[in-house]
Design a protein around this motif. Structure first.
Motif, PDB file in Angstrom:
ATOM      1  N   ARG A 106       0.925  -1.235  -0.057  1.00  0.00           N
ATOM      2  CA  ARG A 106      -0.100   0.102   0.004  1.00  0.00           C
ATOM      3  C   ARG A 106       0.867   1.334  -0.004  1.00  0.00           C
ATOM      4  NH1 ARG A 106      -5.239  -1.475  -1.537  1.00  0.00           N
ATOM      5  NH2 ARG A 106      -5.511  -3.587  -0.560  1.00  0.00           N
ATOM      6  N   GLY A 107       0.460   2.398  -0.346  1.00  0.00           N
ATOM      7  CA  GLY A 107       1.065   3.596  -0.281  1.00  0.00           C
ATOM      8  C   GLY A 107       0.320   4.780  -0.364  1.00  0.00           C
ATOM      9  N   VAL A 108       1.011   6.075  -1.104  1.00  0.00           N
ATOM     10  CA  VAL A 108       0.301   7.304  -1.145  1.00  0.00           C
ATOM     11  C   VAL A 108       1.085   7.728  -2.221  1.00  0.00           C
ATOM     12  CG1 VAL A 108       2.091   8.333   0.654  1.00  0.00           C
ATOM     13  CG2 VAL A 108      -0.083   9.217   0.244  1.00  0.00           C
ATOM     14  N   ARG A 157       7.902  18.148  -7.794  1.00  0.00           N
ATOM     15  CA  ARG A 157       8.137  16.603  -7.579  1.00  0.00           C
ATOM     16  C   ARG A 157       6.642  15.828  -7.715  1.00  0.00           C
ATOM     17  NH1 ARG A 157      10.258  13.736  -3.514  1.00  0.00           N
ATOM     18  NH2 ARG A 157       8.971  14.840  -2.041  1.00  0.00           N
ATOM     19  N   LYS A 158       6.773  14.944  -8.219  1.00  0.00           N
ATOM     20  CA  LYS A 158       5.456  13.950  -8.386  1.00  0.00           C
ATOM     21  C   LYS A 158       5.774  12.704  -8.381  1.00  0.00           C
ATOM     22  CE  LYS A 158       1.388  13.183 -11.371  1.00  0.00           C
ATOM     23  NZ  LYS A 158       0.749  13.581 -12.701  1.00  0.00           N
ATOM     24  N   GLY A 159       5.055  11.852  -7.602  1.00  0.00           N
ATOM     25  CA  GLY A 159       5.427  10.415  -7.538  1.00  0.00           C
ATOM     26  C   GLY A 159       4.824   9.702  -6.462  1.00  0.00           C
ATOM     27  N   THR A 160       5.231   8.430  -6.196  1.00  0.00           N
ATOM     28  CA  THR A 160       4.413   7.423  -5.517  1.00  0.00           C
ATOM     29  C   THR A 160       5.369   6.829  -4.429  1.00  0.00           C
ATOM     30  OG1 THR A 160       3.056   6.602  -7.479  1.00  0.00           O
ATOM     31  CG2 THR A 160       3.329   5.167  -5.601  1.00  0.00           C
ATOM     32  N   LEU A 161       4.816   6.914  -3.407  1.00  0.00           N
ATOM     33  CA  LEU A 161       5.554   5.915  -2.116  1.00  0.00           C
ATOM     34  C   LEU A 161       4.980   4.683  -1.642  1.00  0.00           C
ATOM     35  CD1 LEU A 161       6.210   8.959   0.099  1.00  0.00           C
ATOM     36  CD2 LEU A 161       7.662   8.421  -1.793  1.00  0.00           C
ATOM     37  N   GLN A 162       5.673   3.698  -1.543  1.00  0.00           N
ATOM     38  CA  GLN A 162       5.169   2.349  -0.979  1.00  0.00           C
ATOM     39  C   GLN A 162       5.622   2.082   0.626  1.00  0.00           C
ATOM     40  OE1 GLN A 162       6.411  -0.910  -3.720  1.00  0.00           O
ATOM     41  NE2 GLN A 162       6.087  -2.455  -1.979  1.00  0.00           N
ATOM     42  N   SER A 173       7.086  -0.866   8.488  1.00  0.00           N
ATOM     43  CA  SER A 173       7.906   0.427   9.492  1.00  0.00           C
ATOM     44  C   SER A 173       7.801   1.385   8.850  1.00  0.00           C
ATOM     45  CB  SER A 173       9.352  -0.371   9.693  1.00  0.00           C
ATOM     46  OG  SER A 173      10.160  -0.471   8.321  1.00  0.00           O
ATOM     47  N   GLY A 174       7.120   1.689   7.737  1.00  0.00           N
ATOM     48  CA  GLY A 174       6.857   3.022   6.998  1.00  0.00           C
ATOM     49  C   GLY A 174       7.376   2.861   5.529  1.00  0.00           C
ATOM     50  N   VAL A 175       7.718   4.036   4.909  1.00  0.00           N
ATOM     51  CA  VAL A 175       8.120   4.100   3.609  1.00  0.00           C
ATOM     52  C   VAL A 175       9.349   3.010   3.213  1.00  0.00           C
ATOM     53  CG1 VAL A 175       8.773   5.241   1.580  1.00  0.00           C
ATOM     54  CG2 VAL A 175       7.281   6.215   3.321  1.00  0.00           C
ATOM     55  N   VAL A 176       8.821   2.004   2.333  1.00  0.00           N
ATOM     56  CA  VAL A 176      10.152   1.247   2.047  1.00  0.00           C
ATOM     57  C   VAL A 176      10.639   1.224   0.358  1.00  0.00           C
ATOM     58  CG1 VAL A 176       9.390  -0.401   3.708  1.00  0.00           C
ATOM     59  CG2 VAL A 176       8.323  -0.522   1.288  1.00  0.00           C
ATOM     60  N   ALA A 177       9.777   2.017  -0.260  1.00  0.00           N
ATOM     61  CA  ALA A 177      10.219   2.191  -1.820  1.00  0.00           C
ATOM     62  C   ALA A 177       9.478   3.785  -2.379  1.00  0.00           C
ATOM     63  CB  ALA A 177       9.830   1.065  -2.343  1.00  0.00           C
ATOM     64  N   ALA A 178      10.118   4.273  -3.107  1.00  0.00           N
ATOM     65  CA  ALA A 178       9.607   5.347  -3.453  1.00  0.00           C
ATOM     66  C   ALA A 178      10.028   5.398  -5.367  1.00  0.00           C
ATOM     67  CB  ALA A 178      10.217   6.540  -3.046  1.00  0.00           C
ATOM     68  N   ASP A 179       9.070   6.254  -6.038  1.00  0.00           N
ATOM     69  CA  ASP A 179       9.448   6.342  -7.541  1.00  0.00           C
ATOM     70  C   ASP A 179       8.852   7.773  -7.806  1.00  0.00           C
ATOM     71  OD1 ASP A 179       9.372   6.454 -10.189  1.00  0.00           O
ATOM     72  OD2 ASP A 179       8.566   4.267 -10.685  1.00  0.00           O
ATOM     73  N   ASN A 187       9.258  15.738   7.333  1.00  0.00           N
ATOM     74  CA  ASN A 187       9.005  14.399   6.786  1.00  0.00           C
ATOM     75  C   ASN A 187       7.780  13.962   7.427  1.00  0.00           C
ATOM     76  OD1 ASN A 187       8.948  11.824   5.899  1.00  0.00           O
ATOM     77  ND2 ASN A 187      10.867  10.976   6.613  1.00  0.00           N
ATOM     78  N   VAL A 188       6.637  13.918   7.126  1.00  0.00           N
ATOM     79  CA  VAL A 188       5.494  13.687   7.915  1.00  0.00           C
ATOM     80  C   VAL A 188       5.159  12.243   7.916  1.00  0.00           C
ATOM     81  CG1 VAL A 188       4.102  15.995   7.390  1.00  0.00           C
ATOM     82  CG2 VAL A 188       4.312  13.873   5.722  1.00  0.00           C
ATOM     83  N   PHE A 189       6.048  11.346   7.089  1.00  0.00           N
ATOM     84  CA  PHE A 189       6.193   9.805   7.369  1.00  0.00           C
ATOM     85  C   PHE A 189       6.801   9.322   8.342  1.00  0.00           C
ATOM     86  CE2 PHE A 189       5.560  11.299   2.663  1.00  0.00           C
ATOM     87  CZ  PHE A 189       4.403  10.667   2.407  1.00  0.00           C
ATOM     88  N   GLU A 190       7.217  10.097   9.307  1.00  0.00           N
ATOM     89  CA  GLU A 190       7.971   9.348  10.553  1.00  0.00           C
ATOM     90  C   GLU A 190       6.712   9.914  11.621  1.00  0.00           C
ATOM     91  OE1 GLU A 190      12.552  10.508  10.110  1.00  0.00           O
ATOM     92  OE2 GLU A 190      11.348  12.193  10.232  1.00  0.00           O
ATOM     93  N   PRO A 191       6.496   9.090  12.279  1.00  0.00           N
ATOM     94  CA  PRO A 191       5.306   9.364  13.316  1.00  0.00           C
ATOM     95  C   PRO A 191       5.872  10.186  14.466  1.00  0.00           C
ATOM     96  CG  PRO A 191       5.586   6.859  12.775  1.00  0.00           C
ATOM     97  CD  PRO A 191       6.459   7.567  11.978  1.00  0.00           C
ATOM     98  N   ALA A 192       7.140  10.190  14.855  1.00  0.00           N
ATOM     99  CA  ALA A 192       7.505  10.922  15.986  1.00  0.00           C
ATOM    100  C   ALA A 192       7.755  12.400  15.345  1.00  0.00           C
ATOM    101  CB  ALA A 192       9.212  10.639  16.207  1.00  0.00           C
TER     102      ALA A 192
END
Length: 292
Positions: A51-53, A72-77, A81-87, A156-161
């Motif tokens: 899953r991603g955003v 920038r335009k792209g997709t994060l997977q 544990s969080g983001v594991v891949a990005a394009d 970086n809003v993909f870090e919970p902390a």
């Protein structure tokens, strides 16, 4: 400079007049609707394999009478544990290029399976052998590891902390189109404490001390607690006159599979001979990530 930096300020309120026939009780009129879902918990719930955003971002940097606009335009997977891949595709346009710099620079970046791939779309990388378009490196370098994920946005809003820090630091909490808008200001020192990516991608001043200043931000979350927009502006460097970022996040939870470029088009970074150039550019590559 080590990295671009970011921030913003401002807000608006609206008053809606109701006709007499729509009058409501005073207690009802005083009620405001906020997103009741905890954004940090909502973010963690998104960390599922496959899953991603999707994201789109615009950054404006003013310095030395030059304006650089980065899109920038792209997709994060995600993984557990969080983001594991990005394009992601990044396009930088300069109003007054410096020296031999060109006015437009476009790069396609992919992070997957512990590797970082980049392809210079404009201008094409003529240092690469014929038939090769992509350069592969490990993602142990912080700017490659994190830069593809959150790019030129300082936060970086993909870090919970990090997200939790913003919520704690918020000085305003406003209802906004079925969700909630948060606003506040943080210092680089505060962000460094919470954000691993910020610690790894920024440096201290020349005197070894933390950079002074502040980052002003606005954060929007929807009624599910998911971040839909982050706008920031910072003012803690003498090198730039203004730096503002605007990032939108959509399609949370969509199915995402980031794949590496075709193997026959890839060359390892250590094998690239940057002392030579070719007259014929590499094979053309797409400018937009799949599914963007």
């Amino acid at each position: 400079m080590k990295r671009f930096i970011a921030g913003l300020v401002g807000a608006a309120t609206a008053v809606v007049a109701l006709p007499a026939s729509s009058a409501i009780a005073p207690a009802q009129a005083a009620t405001v609707s906020f997103a009741v879902v905890d954004p940090v918990n909502a973010l963690k719930q998104q960390f599922r394999a496959g899953r991603g955003v999707r994201l789109t971002e615009t950054v404006r940097l003013d310095w030395k009478k030059n304006t650089t606009t980065v899109r920038r335009k792209g997709t994060l997977q995600f993984g557990p544990s969080g983001v594991v891949a990005a394009d992601v595709v990044r396009r930088a346009t300069s109003s007054r290029p410096v020296g031999k710099d060109i006015p437009v620079y476009v790069q396609h970046m992919i992070n997957v399976d512990g590797k970082h791939y980049h392809c210079d779309v404009i201008p094409a990388d003529t240092h690469l052998p014929a038939g090769k378009s992509w350069v592969r490196a490990s993602v142990d370098r912080p700017l490659q590891k994190w830069g593809t994920v959150f790019g030129d946005q300082e936060i970086n809003v993909f870090e919970p902390a990090t997200l939790a820090l913003l919520l704690r630091a918020s000085t305003h909490r406003l209802p906004d189109q079925g969700g909630t808008q948060y606003r506040g200001t943080i210092t680089p020192a505060e962000l460094r404490t919470a954000s691993r990516s910020f610690r790894e991608t920024t440096s201290f001043g020349l005197d070894g001390k933390e950079k002074p200043g502040k980052i002003t931000w606005r954060l929007w979350v929807n009624n599910k607690g998911l971040v839909t927009r982050l706008v920031t502006r910072d003012a803690f460097t003498d090198l730039i006159d203004d730096y503002a970022s605007d990032t939108r996040y959509t399609d949370w939870g969509s199915k995402v599979t980031v794949t590496a470029p075709p193997a026959d088009q890839v060359i390892d970074e250590d094998d690239v001979d940057y002392s030579t150039t070719r007259q014929t550019p590499p094979n053309a590559v797409i400018e937009q990530p799949p599914g963007s």
